[in-house]
Scaffold this active site. Structure first.
Site, PDB file in Angstrom:
ATOM      1  N   ARG A 119       0.846  -1.193   0.000  1.00  0.00           N
ATOM      2  CA  ARG A 119       0.000   0.000   0.000  1.00  0.00           C
ATOM      3  C   ARG A 119       0.880   1.241   0.000  1.00  0.00           C
ATOM      4  O   ARG A 119       2.049   1.192   0.321  1.00  0.00           O
ATOM      5  CB  ARG A 119      -0.890   0.017   1.261  1.00  0.00           C
ATOM      6  CG  ARG A 119      -2.019  -0.998   1.227  1.00  0.00           C
ATOM      7  CD  ARG A 119      -2.892  -0.878   2.466  1.00  0.00           C
ATOM      8  NE  ARG A 119      -3.598   0.386   2.519  1.00  0.00           N
ATOM      9  CZ  ARG A 119      -3.458   1.286   3.493  1.00  0.00           C
ATOM     10  NH1 ARG A 119      -2.648   1.085   4.501  1.00  0.00           N
ATOM     11  NH2 ARG A 119      -4.139   2.424   3.448  1.00  0.00           N
ATOM     12  N   LYS A 184       3.989  -7.221  11.832  1.00  0.00           N
ATOM     13  CA  LYS A 184       3.141  -7.482  10.665  1.00  0.00           C
ATOM     14  C   LYS A 184       3.392  -8.889  10.122  1.00  0.00           C
ATOM     15  O   LYS A 184       4.518  -9.294   9.880  1.00  0.00           O
ATOM     16  CB  LYS A 184       3.438  -6.428   9.590  1.00  0.00           C
ATOM     17  CG  LYS A 184       2.516  -6.480   8.415  1.00  0.00           C
ATOM     18  CD  LYS A 184       2.388  -5.126   7.766  1.00  0.00           C
ATOM     19  CE  LYS A 184       1.776  -5.196   6.399  1.00  0.00           C
ATOM     20  NZ  LYS A 184       1.454  -3.891   5.849  1.00  0.00           N
ATOM     21  N   ARG A 319      -0.242   4.717  12.928  1.00  0.00           N
ATOM     22  CA  ARG A 319       0.961   4.369  13.698  1.00  0.00           C
ATOM     23  C   ARG A 319       0.644   4.585  15.172  1.00  0.00           C
ATOM     24  O   ARG A 319       0.086   5.634  15.540  1.00  0.00           O
ATOM     25  CB  ARG A 319       2.106   5.271  13.265  1.00  0.00           C
ATOM     26  CG  ARG A 319       3.420   4.939  13.920  1.00  0.00           C
ATOM     27  CD  ARG A 319       4.581   5.594  13.211  1.00  0.00           C
ATOM     28  NE  ARG A 319       4.446   7.053  13.211  1.00  0.00           N
ATOM     29  CZ  ARG A 319       5.052   7.850  12.346  1.00  0.00           C
ATOM     30  NH1 ARG A 319       5.762   7.364  11.368  1.00  0.00           N
ATOM     31  NH2 ARG A 319       4.913   9.156  12.438  1.00  0.00           N
TER      32      ARG A 319
HETATM   33  C1  BTN Z   1       0.547  -3.844   2.321  1.00  0.00           C
HETATM   34  O1  BTN Z   1       0.343  -4.185   3.486  1.00  0.00           O
HETATM   35  O2  BTN Z   1       1.227  -2.851   2.065  1.00  0.00           O
HETATM   36  C2  BTN Z   1      -0.073  -4.649   1.204  1.00  0.00           C
HETATM   37  C3  BTN Z   1       0.816  -5.760   0.751  1.00  0.00           C
HETATM   38  C4  BTN Z   1       0.250  -6.578  -0.378  1.00  0.00           C
HETATM   39  C5  BTN Z   1       1.248  -7.545  -0.950  1.00  0.00           C
HETATM   40  C6  BTN Z   1       0.622  -8.478  -1.935  1.00  0.00           C
HETATM   41  S1  BTN Z   1       1.680  -9.828  -2.366  1.00  0.00           S
HETATM   42  C7  BTN Z   1       0.588 -10.298  -3.634  1.00  0.00           C
HETATM   43  C8  BTN Z   1       0.097  -9.031  -4.289  1.00  0.00           C
HETATM   44  N1  BTN Z   1       1.026  -8.611  -5.308  1.00  0.00           N
HETATM   45  C9  BTN Z   1       1.628  -7.466  -4.991  1.00  0.00           C
HETATM   46  O3  BTN Z   1       2.483  -6.901  -5.689  1.00  0.00           O
HETATM   47  N2  BTN Z   1       1.165  -7.012  -3.828  1.00  0.00           N
HETATM   48  C10 BTN Z   1       0.181  -7.885  -3.258  1.00  0.00           C
END
Ligand code: BTN
Length: 322
Positions: A119, A184, A319
């Site tokens: 994100r 996380k 946060r």
């Molecule tokens: C976050 O918490 O920032 C979201 C992370 C999401 C990661 C997943 S892995 C599968 C899919 N492909 C990506 O490039 N991102 C999501």
């Protein structure tokens, strides 16, 4: 390379000659493939007189095993299941599919992502063969208003799936991080293709840290942990993937009818920050407040200087204040 990886995944030594025979290729060709495998960051050892082995072996993704872990209902909702050795990002690929086809019910997993995305424009560390990176495409006919709160409901579904596999005490951090003891364990990235007020396809990207080697700590700037230390010992990545996909397909199928309200209490029961003082980080500013929970649409409720305010998704993150 995939066939060679499958042989070496048992963690035992295999001689170059044996490998060549099994794959029907020359020893020189084996050596070429071995070099390629090394670029994946796998701990490959070679020993004179013994051959090659992957230290600790690999628990590789298997389409069959993932499929076998789905309930009949989820099997009927799945329209395509793809497992890849490597890709830039399963979300990017899913997006490309959704732009070309009606890809509702397509599920893509990869052993490695070269440009995994998180994100707020962040990258998602995605080394080979140890975690879960998966994306699901789902079509909604009523546009974005039909998916209000969906990203939070997905968090609840993943939490349920992790619990089925033995992981207790997982918490949710608004909007949709999965946490264990303030670290996380997984994240969710939602993207939309199509008409926001009509038929659109939602790309649901999920990353779960399952068994990531400690070395990757230097590339991740926030506390993180692995799910496998919480999962039942017999649960491998395929079982976990199957259970999660199962939960998610069932959620997606019913979401239009039941919406976030059916998930709200469960979300609140696992809210990592309820009653806590937090900083809400937005594009251009930061707000201090005390978390009051979420409303019926999944928006965050914060008490800011005694006044109750709500904030919804997008590029916001939380946060905890020390
Ligand atoms: C976050 O918490 O920032 C979201 C992370 C999401 C990661 C997943 S892995 C599968 C899919 N492909 C990506 O490039 N991102 C999501």
């Amino acid at each position: 390379m995939d066939n060679l990886l499958a042989i070496l995944s048992d963690g035992m030594y295999h001689s170059g000659e044996d490998l060549g025979k099994k794959l029907g290729i020359s020893r020189a060709a084996v050596w070429k493939k071995i070099k390629k495998i090394k670029t994946l960051g796998v701990f490959l050892e070679s020993k004179k007189g013994c051959g090659y082995r992957i230290v600790g072996g690999l628990d590789l993704l298997s389409k069959k095993q993932i499929y076998d872990n789905l309930t009949p209902n989820a099997k009927s909702l799945l329209t395509k299941l793809q497992t890849l050795t490597t890709t830039a990002s399963t979300n990017t690929l899913a997006r490309q599919y959704a732009e070309k086809f009606d890809a509702s019910g397509w599920v893509i997993l990869a052993e490695e992502q070269q440009e995994g995305r998180g994100r707020r424009g962040k990258s998602w560390v995605s080394p080979y063969g140890c975690n879960l990176y998966l994306s699901i495409v789902w079509g909604f006919s009523g546009g974005v208003k039909e998916i209000e709160g969906l990203s939070l409901a997905i968090g609840v579904s993943i939490l349920r799936g992790l619990k089925i596999c033995g992981a207790e005490n997982i918490q949710l951090k608004w909007p949709n991080d999965l946490m264990y003891q303030k670290k996380k364990i997984g994240g969710i990235l939602l993207e939309i293709v199509g008409d926001p007020s009509g038929y659109c396809q939602v790309i649901i990207g999920i990353g779960i840290n399952v068994n990531m080697p400690e070395d990757f700590s230097k590339s991740i700037n926030k506390p993180w942990t692995n799910a496998n230390k919480l999962l039942n010992p017999e649960v491998g990545r395929n079982k976990l993937a199957g259970v999660l996909i199962d939960q998610l397909l069932l959620l997606l199928e019913s979401y239009k009818k039941i919406g976030f309200l059916s998930y709200k209490n469960e979300w609140l029961a696992h809210d990592a920050f309820i009653g806590k003082r937090v900083e809400l980080i937005m594009m251009n500013n930061t707000i201090d407040g005390i978390v009051q929970g979420v409303d019926n649409s999944g928006a965050l409720i914060l008490k800011v200087n005694g006044i109750t305010k709500t904030f919804s998704g997008g590029e916001i993150s939380l946060r905890e204040c020390e």
